[in-house]
Design a protein around this motif. Sequence first.
Motif, PDB file in Angstrom:
ATOM      1  N   ALA A 135       0.637  75.532  31.256  1.00 31.48           N
ATOM      2  CA  ALA A 135      -0.416  74.787  30.990  1.00 31.48           C
ATOM      3  C   ALA A 135      -1.297  74.423  32.195  1.00 31.48           C
ATOM      4  CB  ALA A 135       0.120  73.229  30.410  1.00 31.48           C
ATOM      5  N   CYS A 136      -0.582  74.232  33.219  1.00 29.34           N
ATOM      6  CA  CYS A 136      -1.557  73.955  34.490  1.00 29.34           C
ATOM      7  C   CYS A 136      -2.267  75.357  34.791  1.00 29.34           C
ATOM      8  CB  CYS A 136      -0.609  73.914  35.613  1.00 29.34           C
ATOM      9  SG  CYS A 136      -1.283  73.307  37.070  1.00 29.34           S
ATOM     10  N   GLU A 137      -1.781  76.634  34.597  1.00 28.49           N
ATOM     11  CA  GLU A 137      -2.299  77.869  34.799  1.00 28.49           C
ATOM     12  C   GLU A 137      -3.485  78.144  33.717  1.00 28.49           C
ATOM     13  OE1 GLU A 137       0.165  81.053  35.059  1.00 28.49           O
ATOM     14  OE2 GLU A 137      -1.481  82.482  34.889  1.00 28.49           O
ATOM     15  N   ALA A 166      -2.738  71.579  45.455  1.00 26.87           N
ATOM     16  CA  ALA A 166      -4.031  72.012  44.467  1.00 26.87           C
ATOM     17  C   ALA A 166      -3.878  70.946  43.067  1.00 26.87           C
ATOM     18  CB  ALA A 166      -3.477  73.503  44.021  1.00 26.87           C
ATOM     19  N   CYS A 167      -2.826  70.232  42.943  1.00 27.98           N
ATOM     20  CA  CYS A 167      -2.675  69.321  41.724  1.00 27.98           C
ATOM     21  C   CYS A 167      -4.064  68.387  41.710  1.00 27.98           C
ATOM     22  CB  CYS A 167      -1.273  68.482  41.572  1.00 27.98           C
ATOM     23  SG  CYS A 167      -1.247  67.568  40.318  1.00 27.98           S
ATOM     24  N   ILE A 168      -4.446  68.170  40.508  1.00 28.67           N
ATOM     25  CA  ILE A 168      -5.634  67.139  40.423  1.00 28.67           C
ATOM     26  C   ILE A 168      -5.265  65.667  39.363  1.00 28.67           C
ATOM     27  CG2 ILE A 168      -7.378  69.127  40.472  1.00 28.67           C
ATOM     28  CD1 ILE A 168      -7.441  69.013  37.547  1.00 28.67           C
ATOM     29  N   GLY A 169      -3.922  65.949  39.133  1.00 24.54           N
ATOM     30  CA  GLY A 169      -3.388  64.746  38.672  1.00 24.54           C
ATOM     31  C   GLY A 169      -3.654  64.566  37.095  1.00 24.54           C
ATOM     32  N   CYS A 170      -4.155  65.684  36.492  1.00 24.07           N
ATOM     33  CA  CYS A 170      -4.703  65.409  35.206  1.00 24.07           C
ATOM     34  C   CYS A 170      -3.439  65.058  33.986  1.00 24.07           C
ATOM     35  CB  CYS A 170      -5.174  66.834  34.663  1.00 24.07           C
ATOM     36  SG  CYS A 170      -4.171  68.092  34.279  1.00 24.07           S
ATOM     37  N   GLY A 171      -2.257  65.319  34.425  1.00 21.15           N
ATOM     38  CA  GLY A 171      -1.057  65.048  33.542  1.00 21.15           C
ATOM     39  C   GLY A 171      -0.897  66.023  32.705  1.00 21.15           C
ATOM     40  N   SER A 172      -1.737  67.022  32.545  1.00 12.26           N
ATOM     41  CA  SER A 172      -1.379  67.972  31.206  1.00 12.26           C
ATOM     42  C   SER A 172      -0.055  68.681  31.183  1.00 12.26           C
ATOM     43  CB  SER A 172      -2.357  69.253  31.541  1.00 12.26           C
ATOM     44  OG  SER A 172      -3.509  69.068  31.481  1.00 12.26           O
ATOM     45  N   CYS A 173       0.719  68.948  32.321  1.00 12.09           N
ATOM     46  CA  CYS A 173       2.056  69.296  32.325  1.00 12.09           C
ATOM     47  C   CYS A 173       2.860  68.093  31.804  1.00 12.09           C
ATOM     48  CB  CYS A 173       2.497  69.337  34.050  1.00 12.09           C
ATOM     49  SG  CYS A 173       1.774  68.192  35.308  1.00 12.09           S
ATOM     50  N   TYR A 174       2.607  66.973  32.165  1.00 10.72           N
ATOM     51  CA  TYR A 174       3.574  65.604  31.625  1.00 10.72           C
ATOM     52  C   TYR A 174       3.411  65.706  30.054  1.00 10.72           C
ATOM     53  CZ  TYR A 174       3.920  60.960  30.283  1.00 10.72           C
ATOM     54  OH  TYR A 174       4.285  59.690  29.712  1.00 10.72           O
TER      55      TYR A 174
END
Length: 239
Positions: A135-137, A166-174
């Motif tokens: 998801a992050c990629e 590099a993380c922008i904190g979007c939470g998509s991974c979560y």
Amino acid sequence: MVTISIDGREFEAEEGQTVLQVAREHGIDIPTLCHHEAIEPYGACRLCIVEITKGRRSRIVTSCLYPVEEGLKVQTKSPRVISNRRMLVELLLARCSKNKVINELASQMGIEKPIVRSEYLEDNDCIVCGLCVRACEQVVGVSAISLVNRGITKEPASPFLEPSRACIGCGSCYYVCPTDAIKMEDKGDTRYIYNWKVEFKLKKCKVCGNYWAPERQLEYIRKKWNLPADFFDICPTCK
Ligand code: SF4
């Protein structure tokens, strides 16, 4: 178009579709954990296995990756499928014995305890399906995390297990994690993603005063789409 049969019923399908896509289109349930429509299938959890027959030969394949073809016969609940899927869930239960999602799956299949319980295996919520990494990629385009190590120590992690830069904190991974293995929390004006050891200041809406998204994520989107500097000053609810 091609014609395939699933559990004895015939369906028309478009070339290029996977068996899982066709089954879902027609309301046929095939369990999955690592599948997400917005992300390229990977076949990691293998729960979506089905038995296919071509001519006189039959074999087990992962339905999320297997493309349809003319005359393909698919069984989603054959004894061979059920027995293989059961073993997969027993193994998942060995790794994630306290996880709610895995326990529910096991109880639906009548599994009461794991097939093995290794004393070397730390109890975990992560099934290492890599959906968070993909998801992050693929969706976010950031690649802030990756799968590290091998064997039973394999896990998604930030580079060198340090706070991900590099993380922008979007939470998509979560949000995509099928087993709630990623721990994220918004407290006051800060978002914490504990797995990647990061925290982000949240943007405050100029109208309602609510903190609504990480400033770093909004800045990433603003630059990517060349939006005006004040574009995210007001939250979507107040716009
Ligand atoms: S929160 Fe970070 S690691 Fe998770 S998807 Fe977004 S950018 Fe990637």
